[in-house]
Motif scaffolding. Structure first.
Motif, PDB file in Angstrom:
ATOM      1  N   HIS A   1      -5.319   0.398   3.039  1.00  0.00           N
ATOM      2  CA  HIS A   1      -6.757   0.639   3.084  1.00  0.00           C
ATOM      3  C   HIS A   1      -7.124   2.049   2.675  1.00  0.00           C
ATOM      4  O   HIS A   1      -6.525   3.008   3.137  1.00  0.00           O
ATOM      5  CB  HIS A   1      -7.278   0.469   4.517  1.00  0.00           C
ATOM      6  CG  HIS A   1      -7.497  -0.937   4.926  1.00  0.00           C
ATOM      7  ND1 HIS A   1      -8.341  -1.783   4.271  1.00  0.00           N
ATOM      8  CD2 HIS A   1      -6.988  -1.640   5.974  1.00  0.00           C
ATOM      9  CE1 HIS A   1      -8.354  -2.960   4.885  1.00  0.00           C
ATOM     10  NE2 HIS A   1      -7.530  -2.898   5.914  1.00  0.00           N
TER      11      HIS A   1
ATOM     12  N   GLY B   1     -10.337   2.627   3.487  1.00  0.00           N
ATOM     13  CA  GLY B   1     -10.950   2.728   4.794  1.00  0.00           C
ATOM     14  C   GLY B   1     -12.457   2.871   4.817  1.00  0.00           C
ATOM     15  O   GLY B   1     -12.980   3.894   5.221  1.00  0.00           O
TER      16      GLY B   1
ATOM     17  N   ARG C   1      -2.756   6.066  -0.164  1.00  0.00           N
ATOM     18  CA  ARG C   1      -2.731   4.786  -0.899  1.00  0.00           C
ATOM     19  C   ARG C   1      -1.853   4.876  -2.128  1.00  0.00           C
ATOM     20  O   ARG C   1      -0.960   4.057  -2.347  1.00  0.00           O
ATOM     21  CB  ARG C   1      -4.148   4.397  -1.358  1.00  0.00           C
ATOM     22  CG  ARG C   1      -5.047   3.817  -0.343  1.00  0.00           C
ATOM     23  CD  ARG C   1      -6.313   3.275  -0.982  1.00  0.00           C
ATOM     24  NE  ARG C   1      -6.984   4.180  -1.903  1.00  0.00           N
ATOM     25  CZ  ARG C   1      -8.173   3.970  -2.439  1.00  0.00           C
ATOM     26  NH1 ARG C   1      -8.825   2.858  -2.136  1.00  0.00           N
ATOM     27  NH2 ARG C   1      -8.724   4.818  -3.262  1.00  0.00           N
TER      28      ARG C   1
ATOM     29  N   ASP D   1      -8.396  -1.439  -3.492  1.00  0.00           N
ATOM     30  CA  ASP D   1      -7.479  -0.937  -2.472  1.00  0.00           C
ATOM     31  C   ASP D   1      -6.091  -1.431  -2.872  1.00  0.00           C
ATOM     32  O   ASP D   1      -5.876  -1.807  -4.023  1.00  0.00           O
ATOM     33  CB  ASP D   1      -7.865  -1.427  -1.074  1.00  0.00           C
ATOM     34  CG  ASP D   1      -8.564  -0.354  -0.241  1.00  0.00           C
ATOM     35  OD1 ASP D   1      -8.325   0.837  -0.494  1.00  0.00           O
ATOM     36  OD2 ASP D   1      -9.336  -0.710   0.661  1.00  0.00           O
TER      37      ASP D   1
ATOM     38  N   THR E   1      -1.451   2.544   6.489  1.00  0.00           N
ATOM     39  CA  THR E   1      -1.667   3.359   5.304  1.00  0.00           C
ATOM     40  C   THR E   1      -1.176   4.791   5.477  1.00  0.00           C
ATOM     41  O   THR E   1      -0.662   5.403   4.538  1.00  0.00           O
ATOM     42  CB  THR E   1      -3.160   3.365   4.927  1.00  0.00           C
ATOM     43  OG1 THR E   1      -3.633   2.015   4.860  1.00  0.00           O
ATOM     44  CG2 THR E   1      -3.384   4.047   3.587  1.00  0.00           C
TER      45      THR E   1
END
Length: 497
Positions: A45, A47, A66, A141, A351
């Motif tokens: 994510h 987020g 990420r 994502d 993550t």
């Protein structure tokens, strides 16, 4: 150091610390990733949740991590585009767009495109949605195989000298003479006494119990256990986009392409007070998830369609938030220095696991008087070195080309099988298939698509012992092979110790 907990945070800390030259042992009462670590929504994510709850520090950290994770493990991670349809009763499009605009600009992106709006009448994702949705926002994502991520961290730790001990429970821990004296109990009931200069409590939902063993006080009030449930149904749409729906009660639900033939729907967020080892999806959660998807998709989702469900208990920092959605997903590292160090991990999310592990290793190195720099941001996980030892954007962007080259290299195998091997093992496919040049070299076909050669690899290198380990955590073959597959495989494993 001894690390208690074979989930993602424990395995990540073991990898980082072993790579700095520390003597590391990792134990878990069950298989690696046996609980919450394999029960996530399997997303890396950025987020949007954190923007909504003004957690900008966590948001920035997650956005940076990420792409670090995708470069390090391009075989088990990949970019995924999400479609957020907008209709009556949902957040105003302008607010969501503003949030995505912020996410796009908080950190530099190299692998993931920015967000944009689309007309659903001319977008592939529109056909699966109910006609009342005419516009949507699209953002990117990442996807990750969460259980394999844990195993790869443990594998890298072991290759750097760590002792990895799944199915080994910590039953006692005490400080004496400046070190920890810990009793470990194996699955066969035998016990082993070990000493360690530092103890790491990364036990997830069992964090309070481990604190009780070590300090005589559980401190359970610092954690809030939240249950997240997911269902899997036959594939609901043919394209490769995922969806993010907002339910009428304000909760968000994902519908994600999963394991080629299925759609994963989740998650619910409810407080949990039972045994984390016994967590399961209940009928009410299944009905809610089906309803959340059915209100947006053209094809209704019914409880009878569910082919598999799973739930995990996440240990989140308890900050007196009334709504589980508002509970922070950030982490806190608590150091007890009343004698030999005890580091406890509170909270955290998938993550940001690597950053958590790096900070934990920094802290422990200072405590143990070892000077060793951080290193994991610039290192591939096992199998991720498709085009060299250093993480590269190319490994993510050109994965399909590399996978096609593996299909040519191992032309004696079915292309679909090589595709699965490439995704699961990356360059470790060469270890799995070393010396094998014909189908006969693969050994017995224990189940469709599962050969003796792969089982031997998983036993030797990845600590797999049971049918469940192999069918549900080291792979998703359990979804494809039917309910009798586990019994067939377990009988084979028992007959071939």
């Amino acid at each position: 150091m001894l690390i208690i907990g074979g989930g993602l945070h424990g395995a990540g800390i073991a990898r980082d610390a072993a790579g700095r030259g520390l003597c590391v042992a990792l134990c878990d009462q069950d298989d690696l990733a046996a609980h919450a670590a394999s029960a996530s929504t399997k997303l890396i994510h950025g987020g949007l949740r954190y923007r909504e709850y003004v957690e900008f520090a966590l948001l920035r950290k997650a956005l940076a991590e990420r792409e670090v994770l995708m470069r390090a493990a391009p075989h088990i991670t990949w970019p995924l585009r999400f479609v957020m349809p907008h209709g009556p009763g949902q957040h105003a499009t302008s607010l969501v767009r503003a949030g995505l605009f912020l996410v796009d600009r908080l950190t530099r992106r190299q692998l993931l495109p920015g967000s944009h709006g689309v007309r659903l009448s001319c977008h592939p994702a529109g056909r699966a949605l109910q006609p009342r949705f005419t516009r949507a926002l699209v953002y990117a994502d990442g996807w990750v195989d969460d259980a394999r991520l844990v195993v790869l961290n443990a594998l890298d730790a072991a290759e750097k000298g760590a002792c990895v001990l799944p199915r080994t429970r910590c039953v006692a821990a005490r400080r004496a003479g400046g070190v920890w004296h810990v009793s470990l109990r194996r699955a066969d009931g035998s016990e082993k006494e070990v000493t360690a200069r530092a103890l790491v409590n990364a036990a997830g939902p069992w964090t309070a119990q481990v604190l009780g063993l070590a300090l005589g006080q559980a401190q359970a009030g610092r954690l809030r256990l939240v249950k997240g449930s997911h269902i899997v149904v036959p594939r609901l749409f043919e394209h490769d986009y995922a969806y993010l729906f907002q339910h009428a009660d304000g909760r968000a639900v994902f519908a994600i392409p999963y394991a080629r033939d299925f759609t994963l729907i989740g998650t619910s967020d409810v407080d949990y007070t039972g045994d984390p080892a016994a967590v399961a999806v209940d009928a009410g959660e299944i009905a809610w998830l089906c309803d959340a998807a059915s209100t947006c998709l053209r094809t209704p989702v019914r409880p009878a369609d569910v082919v598999w469900s799973y739930a995990g208990v996440r240990p989140l920092l308890d900050e007196a938030a009334r709504d589980t959605r508002a509970v922070t997903r950030d982490y806190r590292l608590a150091l007890d220095e009343q004698g030999a160090p005890l580091l406890t991990v509170f909270g955290g999310k998938l993550t940001t696991y690597r950053k958590l592990a790096e900070e934990a290793a920094d802290l422990l190195c200072r405590q143990l008087g070892r000077r060793a720099p951080a290193w994991t941001e610039r290192a591939c996980l096992p199998g991720g070195d498709l085009f060299g030892a250093q993480p590269q954007n190319r490994a993510v962007l050109e994965f399909d080309g590399w996978r096609s080259s593996m299909q040519v290299h191992y032309a004696f195998l079915d292309p679909a099988l090589v595709r699965r091997y490439a995704r699961a093992y990356g360059t470790r496919i060469h270890t799995l298939l070393r010396g094998r040049t014909t189908l006969a070299d693969m050994g017995e076909a224990i189940l469709p698509g599962l050969y003796e050669a792969e089982v031997a690899y998983l036993r030797q290198h990845e600590w797999a012992r049971t049918a469940e380990d192999i069918l549900w955590r080291r792979s998703t073959l359990g979804l494809h092979l039917g309910p009798q597959a586990a019994a067939v495989l377990q009988a084979w494993l028992d007959a071939h110790p």
